[in-house]
Scaffold this active site. Structure first.
Site, PDB file in Angstrom:
ATOM      1  N   HIS A  72      15.914  12.419  71.121  1.00 51.60           N
ATOM      2  CA  HIS A  72      15.823  11.899  69.746  1.00 51.60           C
ATOM      3  C   HIS A  72      17.164  12.085  69.029  1.00 51.60           C
ATOM      4  CE1 HIS A  72      14.224  11.170  65.769  1.00 51.60           C
ATOM      5  NE2 HIS A  72      12.963  11.143  66.198  1.00 51.60           N
TER       6      HIS A  72
ATOM      7  N   GLU B 290      17.475   6.552  70.200  1.00 56.65           N
ATOM      8  CA  GLU B 290      16.793   7.462  71.117  1.00 56.65           C
ATOM      9  C   GLU B 290      16.621   6.863  72.507  1.00 56.65           C
ATOM     10  OE1 GLU B 290      13.186   8.887  69.203  1.00 56.65           O
ATOM     11  OE2 GLU B 290      13.994   8.195  67.277  1.00 56.65           O
TER      12      GLU B 290
END
Length: 306
Positions: free
Chosen positions: A180, A280
């Site tokens: 992330h 991500e």
């Protein structure tokens, strides 16, 4: 691009490290790298990287000025590891969802305490590996048994992450996951992503409907999209140009909370959305992976200069 462990370097025991040292930030333990060519900071909680900066450069990662560093609290910014599921449980494929025993999003890896496995140093790079054994300690959140190994390789010009999952159970294991990555920008409205042109994406803000990307990805407020693509990307901001090259991934998540969502988030400045974006590397939605007994899968990303 090939993401592999560095074999030429030599494992060094604590106390013998040349560039790596222990530190404490808030209530969390971390290792810091002070190499002549770069700096980095990696927390044991979550195997969470919050800093990578080549010499005389600012942090390549965005970290909230309101981030909280205490046990059980996910750090806002850097590169959280979402594992062994990504997003809300209910939006995961049935094979993944049936193993999830909690309503929490993004799995438990980002708040779990990882074990430092190895530090390898050379004159040009540092490699650090951490592991998480997902066993009965997590039985209240997840029905599975797996070993997750996170390996970080730092050089003067790039940051490389490889996340390898091995199924330790006796039945097939399905998982979703994401690195992330939070990236900084001086102005989100003058920032764009190249490399996703022509890709199909699911817009979670538009009733999870499918669309096709035309031109570069631009930001005009809240953005939450899952692209069916693992192609190399370029993130262009007013001050920087970064390349992101992924392996083991056929899905990419692009996220920015926008002003309304940012005001609702904990440990996130109200105006912080203007200075960050998330790109991500993922195995999300239909890109979920299934591992047979003893099988492994590696997802990874290399972030460098264009």
């Amino acid at each position: 691009m090939s993401i592999t462990a560095t074999r030429q370097s030599v494992a060094i025991k604590p106390g013998q490290w040349s560039f790596t040292r222990w530190t404490t930030v808030g209530q969390l333990e971390a290792v810091e790298v002070h190499h002549p060519s770069f700096k980095a900071r990696l927390f044991l909680q979550g195997a969470h990287l919050t800093q990578f900066a080549p010499r005389d450069e600012a942090n390549w990662l965005w970290v909230s000025e309101d981030a909280i560093f205490k046990p059980g609290q996910a750090i806002r910014g850097g590169i959280p590891i979402c594992w062994p599921w990504f997003g809300v449980p209910g939006r995961n494929p049935p094979e993944v969802r049936r193993r999830i025993l909690t309503g929490a999003s993004h799995g438990f890896a980002r708040t779990a305490l990882w074990k430092l496995e190895d530090v390898r140093e050379t004159s040009v790079e540092v490699e650090i590996s951490l592991s998480l054994h997902a066993n009965q300690d997590f039985a209240d959140a997840w029905n599975g048994s797996a070993l997750c190994l996170a390996t970080y390789t730092f050089t003067a010009d790039s940051l490389q992450i490889a996340l390898t999952t091995t199924n330790l159970g006796d039945s097939p294991l399905a998982l979703t996951q994401a690195l992330h990555t939070y990236l900084p920008t001086s102005d989100i409205r003058h920032t764009h992503i190249e490399g996703l042109e022509g890709s199909v994406f699911i817009d979670t803000l538009e009733n999870w409907s499918d669309f096709t990307q035309h031109g570069p990805v631009l930001f005009n407020g809240q953005t939450d999209r899952i692209y069916e693509s693992g192609q190399p990307l370029a993130v262009i901001t007013p001050a920087t140009e970064r390349s992101l090259q992924s392996v083991g991934s056929d899905s990419t998540v692009v996220w920015n909370p926008g002003p309304t969502k940012a005001a609702q988030l904990s440990d996130f400045p109200d105006a912080g959305w203007q200075r960050m974006l998330c790109v991500e590397t993922a195995n999300a939605l239909s890109d979920y992976r299934v591992l047979n007994e003893g099988q492994s899968h590696t997802i990874g990303v290399m972030i460098g200069r264009l």
